[in-house]
Design a protein around this motif. Sequence first.
Motif, mmCIF file in Angstrom:
data_model
loop_
_atom_site.group_PDB
_atom_site.id
_atom_site.type_symbol
_atom_site.label_atom_id
_atom_site.label_comp_id
_atom_site.label_asym_id
_atom_site.label_seq_id
_atom_site.Cartn_x
_atom_site.Cartn_y
_atom_site.Cartn_z
ATOM 1 N N GLY A 52 -3.185 65.806 -21.947
ATOM 2 C CA GLY A 52 -4.321 65.525 -21.065
ATOM 3 C C GLY A 52 -3.936 64.046 -20.530
ATOM 4 N N ALA A 53 -1.955 64.008 -20.595
ATOM 5 C CA ALA A 53 -2.050 62.619 -19.463
ATOM 6 C C ALA A 53 -2.355 62.761 -18.181
ATOM 7 N N SER A 54 -2.335 64.758 -17.226
ATOM 8 C CA SER A 54 -2.629 64.577 -16.275
ATOM 9 C C SER A 54 -3.877 64.471 -15.723
ATOM 10 N N ASP A 55 -4.665 64.008 -16.948
ATOM 11 C CA ASP A 55 -6.289 63.425 -16.161
ATOM 12 C C ASP A 55 -6.049 62.006 -15.113
ATOM 13 N N VAL A 56 -4.895 61.486 -15.430
ATOM 14 C CA VAL A 56 -4.764 59.845 -15.401
ATOM 15 C C VAL A 56 -3.316 59.705 -14.924
ATOM 16 N N PHE A 57 -2.056 60.148 -14.997
ATOM 17 C CA PHE A 57 -0.508 60.228 -14.906
ATOM 18 C C PHE A 57 -0.464 60.766 -13.779
ATOM 19 N N ASP A 58 -0.473 60.210 -12.462
ATOM 20 C CA ASP A 58 -0.590 60.831 -10.828
ATOM 21 C C ASP A 58 1.326 61.148 -11.134
ATOM 22 N N GLY A 59 2.280 60.312 -11.441
ATOM 23 C CA GLY A 59 3.544 60.479 -11.058
ATOM 24 C C GLY A 59 4.328 59.377 -11.288
ATOM 25 N N ALA A 60 6.151 60.316 -11.089
ATOM 26 C CA ALA A 60 7.184 58.774 -11.512
ATOM 27 C C ALA A 60 8.103 59.074 -10.524
ATOM 28 N N TRP A 61 8.460 58.267 -10.125
ATOM 29 C CA TRP A 61 9.659 57.642 -8.870
ATOM 30 C C TRP A 61 10.421 57.964 -10.728
ATOM 31 N N VAL A 62 12.311 57.824 -10.387
ATOM 32 C CA VAL A 62 13.099 57.787 -11.045
ATOM 33 C C VAL A 62 13.932 57.281 -10.545
ATOM 34 N N THR A 63 14.468 55.768 -9.373
ATOM 35 C CA THR A 63 15.078 55.887 -8.189
ATOM 36 C C THR A 63 16.370 55.109 -9.019
ATOM 37 N N TYR A 64 17.332 55.783 -9.826
ATOM 38 C CA TYR A 64 17.964 55.398 -10.384
ATOM 39 C C TYR A 64 19.495 54.402 -9.962
ATOM 40 N N SER A 65 19.485 54.783 -8.485
ATOM 41 C CA SER A 65 20.559 54.050 -6.997
ATOM 42 C C SER A 65 19.846 53.092 -5.852
ATOM 43 N N ASN A 66 20.407 52.655 -5.069
ATOM 44 C CA ASN A 66 19.918 52.087 -4.404
ATOM 45 C C ASN A 66 19.492 52.665 -3.394
ATOM 46 N N GLN A 67 19.539 53.971 -3.278
ATOM 47 C CA GLN A 67 19.844 54.689 -2.058
ATOM 48 C C GLN A 67 18.757 54.870 -2.240
ATOM 49 N N ALA A 68 18.383 55.636 -3.469
ATOM 50 C CA ALA A 68 17.023 56.394 -3.621
ATOM 51 C C ALA A 68 16.103 55.253 -3.767
ATOM 52 N N LYS A 69 15.912 54.194 -4.187
ATOM 53 C CA LYS A 69 14.785 52.959 -4.127
ATOM 54 C C LYS A 69 15.158 52.668 -2.348
ATOM 55 N N VAL A 70 15.329 53.046 -1.857
ATOM 56 C CA VAL A 70 15.376 53.030 -0.326
ATOM 57 C C VAL A 70 14.644 54.444 0.446
ATOM 58 N N THR A 71 14.776 55.236 0.197
ATOM 59 C CA THR A 71 14.547 56.894 0.250
ATOM 60 C C THR A 71 13.488 57.142 0.244
ATOM 61 N N GLU A 72 13.395 56.622 -1.263
ATOM 62 C CA GLU A 72 11.983 57.476 -2.368
ATOM 63 C C GLU A 72 10.659 57.145 -2.399
ATOM 64 N N LEU A 73 11.379 54.853 -2.296
ATOM 65 C CA LEU A 73 9.829 54.418 -2.873
ATOM 66 C C LEU A 73 9.660 52.565 -1.251
ATOM 67 N N GLY A 74 10.667 53.432 -0.210
ATOM 68 C CA GLY A 74 10.199 52.205 0.926
ATOM 69 C C GLY A 74 11.031 51.103 0.946
ATOM 70 N N VAL A 75 12.262 50.379 -0.388
ATOM 71 C CA VAL A 75 12.702 49.140 -0.785
ATOM 72 C C VAL A 75 14.277 49.212 0.364
ATOM 73 N N SER A 76 13.556 47.719 0.948
ATOM 74 C CA SER A 76 14.529 47.610 1.934
ATOM 75 C C SER A 76 16.265 47.077 1.978
ATOM 76 N N ASN A 77 16.966 47.424 2.791
ATOM 77 C CA ASN A 77 18.074 47.322 2.400
ATOM 78 C C ASN A 77 18.089 45.618 2.072
ATOM 79 N N GLU A 78 17.914 44.929 2.937
ATOM 80 C CA GLU A 78 17.826 44.076 3.184
ATOM 81 C C GLU A 78 16.758 43.112 1.874
#
Length: 167
Positions: free
Chosen positions: A46-72
Amino acid sequence: MILLPQPLIDLATRVIEGHRAAGTRIVVAESCTGGLVAAALTEVSGASDVFDGAWVTYSNQAKVTELGVSNEVLDTFGAVSIAAAWAMARGALVNSSADLAVSITGIAGPGGATPGKPVGTVVFARAMRGGDSNEIDTDIRYFADEDRSGVRFQAALCALELLLPLP
């Protein structure tokens, strides 16, 4: 067959049940835990009742492109920093319909340590929809006595604790 340690499943069950009762949704952004928090949450029926999803952003590039973390942020403070965890949590919240986002970034080891950031350093952030984006809760923990698996396990437990609904 049990895939994950029981303490993770038990805590994930409390998270799912608590948010189901509160009528709220959650999301996670993981780095050093590599999806362990999401795996624990989805182990609960029943996790889908409350769990929207997840990102596994292991690399810095994934953090930037998937979550909008700035390179700065990454260039100035590094991926294992309060600034990066803050940006990861904010990005997860912005890119989901969840009410609560938790992010995890750290150094599980045995390599990867830098001056001031030893192996076992893990940074967490918790962001709530509707809250002030400048007031995201952050925390740094040090799991210096753990091996790689131990760091990831302890970090996942802490992230699940942060996912519990506020009283």
